[in-house]
Design an enzyme around this catalytic site. Structure first.
Site, PDB file in Angstrom:
ATOM      1  N   SER A  43      54.161  28.226  12.829  1.00  0.00           N
ATOM      2  CA  SER A  43      53.675  28.471  11.466  1.00  0.00           C
ATOM      3  C   SER A  43      54.859  28.410  10.496  1.00  0.00           C
ATOM      4  O   SER A  43      55.586  27.421  10.485  1.00  0.00           O
ATOM      5  CB  SER A  43      52.941  29.823  11.413  1.00  0.00           C
ATOM      6  OG  SER A  43      52.102  29.895  10.275  1.00  0.00           O
ATOM      7  N   ASP A  59      42.880  24.902  14.883  1.00  0.00           N
ATOM      8  CA  ASP A  59      43.705  25.439  13.785  1.00  0.00           C
ATOM      9  C   ASP A  59      43.285  24.773  12.488  1.00  0.00           C
ATOM     10  O   ASP A  59      43.515  23.585  12.281  1.00  0.00           O
ATOM     11  CB  ASP A  59      45.186  25.174  14.085  1.00  0.00           C
ATOM     12  CG  ASP A  59      46.122  25.731  13.000  1.00  0.00           C
ATOM     13  OD1 ASP A  59      45.641  26.230  11.964  1.00  0.00           O
ATOM     14  OD2 ASP A  59      47.348  25.676  13.218  1.00  0.00           O
ATOM     15  N   HIS A  63      44.744  28.871  14.709  1.00  0.00           N
ATOM     16  CA  HIS A  63      46.165  28.924  14.354  1.00  0.00           C
ATOM     17  C   HIS A  63      46.960  29.903  15.215  1.00  0.00           C
ATOM     18  O   HIS A  63      48.054  29.581  15.689  1.00  0.00           O
ATOM     19  CB  HIS A  63      46.265  29.306  12.877  1.00  0.00           C
ATOM     20  CG  HIS A  63      47.658  29.310  12.345  1.00  0.00           C
ATOM     21  ND1 HIS A  63      48.376  28.147  12.158  1.00  0.00           N
ATOM     22  CD2 HIS A  63      48.483  30.324  11.951  1.00  0.00           C
ATOM     23  CE1 HIS A  63      49.581  28.441  11.667  1.00  0.00           C
ATOM     24  NE2 HIS A  63      49.658  29.746  11.535  1.00  0.00           N
TER      25      HIS A  63
END
Lengths: 369, 369
Positions: free
Chosen positions: B150, B317, B350
């Site tokens: 991320s 995601d 995610h």
């Protein structure tokens, strides 16, 4: 079309009292509505349109208040999908709303003060129950169709479940048979934003000198708005475009066009909507479950309906996806209903049901022929 | 592994002052970090891990503070993808954070008060610049790899761009070359929630008797959290399950399990995170654009790097999609880089980069061999 006037009907006869899902009884209550076109001689051309979360009774045409556009001008009017030259169209503001029908901002007859959060928590079914006697007032025993997008689609589904003999057709756009977990989450967060705003005052802000909880409502609207358009549409419309300067401001203000757009969405919303109505309506959406009375069995739920069904989904709609609409259609067919699912190519996402005209216009006209 | 201790290094030599992207100069500043394993004789086995938005330096193992788990225990440890028996692993809290490194909650040497919003607005590049001198302190001239998920992936990309000769490999998980419009929107709304909270006090709340803007930070976290997991995962985990009662409460409290879960996410977050750090870190993410210096040309940007690249994306995601990772990989290859994109089946979405071990463990071990 001549300018539309909002009409009001107050139901206070005992037979019109609503036995709400929460157990309370609501009476009296007012329904604000508009109509377009003319009811034909055999009263067979009436269509009831249900609006979405932030909508109102003003679907189409110029309005007496000077606003020039209805929220579904594209689909309702002479020659449109819902042709006002052929059909008698009705749309009412939902119970719990803030556009003329009774809601949390209305006067509580018991206290002569605005209800605020003393208004009972209502459901999609309750909203439909409130509109049912309006059809009697208008002299309509059977509707040619019920229709609506997003929450409006849920209301249409609730109608054909509560009054199976009263609608020949249901046209359900960008909607779902129930609110899924992620959608409940967004609604919850939006309500949190409103209820965390100190100006909310437990819902009793109508006489507050500080005014309503604007910030909280704006936040809730911004969250909702992101769910109404697709990631790709936001990329194409805004991308990383800066709003005004050539370079980043290195601040927490507005740098990107998408930030400016969201701020505008939030601000324009709190100028036209009541925060408590946002709480009540989103809660009603959360509670909606078309299969609740059949133990979660969607096919059994559709077996109790009679209307011919058309479902429209939009391929980039990530709030109420095509997959959910496909499953709903399959359940309706398994129950023996005539049901067709039209998956529309619509890069905008959820809001396409409001702003995209084709190909659904031709498909709806054909279905109503 | 023996319990980890957080180490601190304060950089106050003129050569270590950071020329921030905003134009200001930052000095002195402290970097809080932890290490695992041992640097080998030729100093060739060091890996720098970057954490995500809410992370810290405590990646793995027991911690002196009594917490038993690191945020990436699954991937960092003896025999893990990042094998502490083979590698010397480093992770530092980011600049602007609230876990030991200098951030808005730190003392401003000019005023002897907490910076609050007098802390300069920083970028992902600035965060990397702050960690660069730490490598010198540790005696490392070249890293075997940089990695992160991320925002951590953005930091890894920024590292190989700022210091192209210093990392042999970059492993970028669940990340993107820039923050797209919808992701900017979510960050904006989260910051709005914090800044609308009256307890935020323009960022100067550290000495306030009313405490920090808990509600705003909780709201921001709830919004973020919904983006970290997929719609399907929320359906499977919560669906429309009620939290405790058999029937709806007909209130605005907690009815559904997903509401309770979100409330918990929000509350546990404000117990461990600083609201101002949330503002600074999300703004840095918004500003990140790997291709900013090459006029938006991603291939030209990768042409200025040297590291061998592995991108991991997760099929559910919806924050940083596989498609964006595929485009990034294609751009890197077009620039002549060795780049492979592993699209991992991960229904969670995610957050899979944090909690799913396979198949990425074997793929990373192979890449580091």
């Amino acid at each position: 079309m001549t300018p539309q006037r909002t009409l009001f009907h107050t139901f206070d006869a005992p037979k019109d009292a609503i036995a709400l899902d929460c157990g309370q009884t609501l009476t009296p209550y007012t329904v604000a509505y508009q109509t377009w076109g003319k009811l034909n001689a055999d009263r067979s051309n009436a269509i009831l349109i249900f609006h979405a979360l932030s909508g109102d009774a003003h679907v189409a045409g110029a309005h007496e208040d000077g606003r020039t556009e209805g929220w579904w001008d594209l689909m309702v009017g002479p020659g449109c999908a819902f042709d006002t030259d052929r059909f008698f169209i009705i749309c009412a503001n939902v119970l719990g709303g803030c556009k003329g029908s009774t809601g949390p901002g209305s006067t509580n007859p018991a206290t002569r003060q605005p209800y605020g959060t003393d208004f009972p928590v209502i459901t999609i079914n309750d909203m439909v129950r409130a509109q049912h006697p309006l059809l009697r007032v208008l002299g309509i025993e059977k509707l040619c169709a019920v229709t609506g997008g997003s929450m409006g689609g849920m209301l249409a589904l609730a109608f054909i479940q509560l009054y199976p003999e009263m609608a020949e057709r249901a046209i359900v756009l960008a909607s779902a048979a129930t609110n899924h977990a992620q959608a409940i989450a967004w609604n919850k967060i939006g309500r949190h934003a409103i209820m965390d705003d100190p100006l909310w005052r437990e819902g009793h802000y109508y006489d507050s000198p500080d005014g309503p909880p604007r910030n909280g409502l704006a936040l809730a609207r911004m969250i909702g708005h992101v769910t109404y358009i697709s990631e790709g549409a936001m990329d194409r419309k805004f991308g990383r475009k800066l709003q005004s300067a050539d370079v980043e401001s290195f601040s927490f203000g507005v740098d990107y066009a998408v930030e400016s757009y969201l701020a505008h969405q939030g601000q324009s919303f709190y100028e036209r909507f009541d925060a408590n109505s946002y709480l009540y309506i989103t809660r009603a959406i959360d509670y909606f479950d078309f299969a609740a009375k059949t133990g979660g069995d969607l096919t059994a739920a559709f077996a109790q309906t009679r209307a011919r069904l058309r479902f429209f989904s939009y391929d980039a709609d990530w709030l109420y996806s095509p997959e959910r609409n496909e499953a709903m259609t399959a359940a309706a067919r398994a129950a023996g209903r005539e049901a067709v699912h039209h998956k529309i190519h619509a890069p905008l996402g959820h809001d396409a049901f409001l702003v995209q005209k084709e190909p659904q216009t031709e498909l709806i006209r054909e279905f109503l022929r």
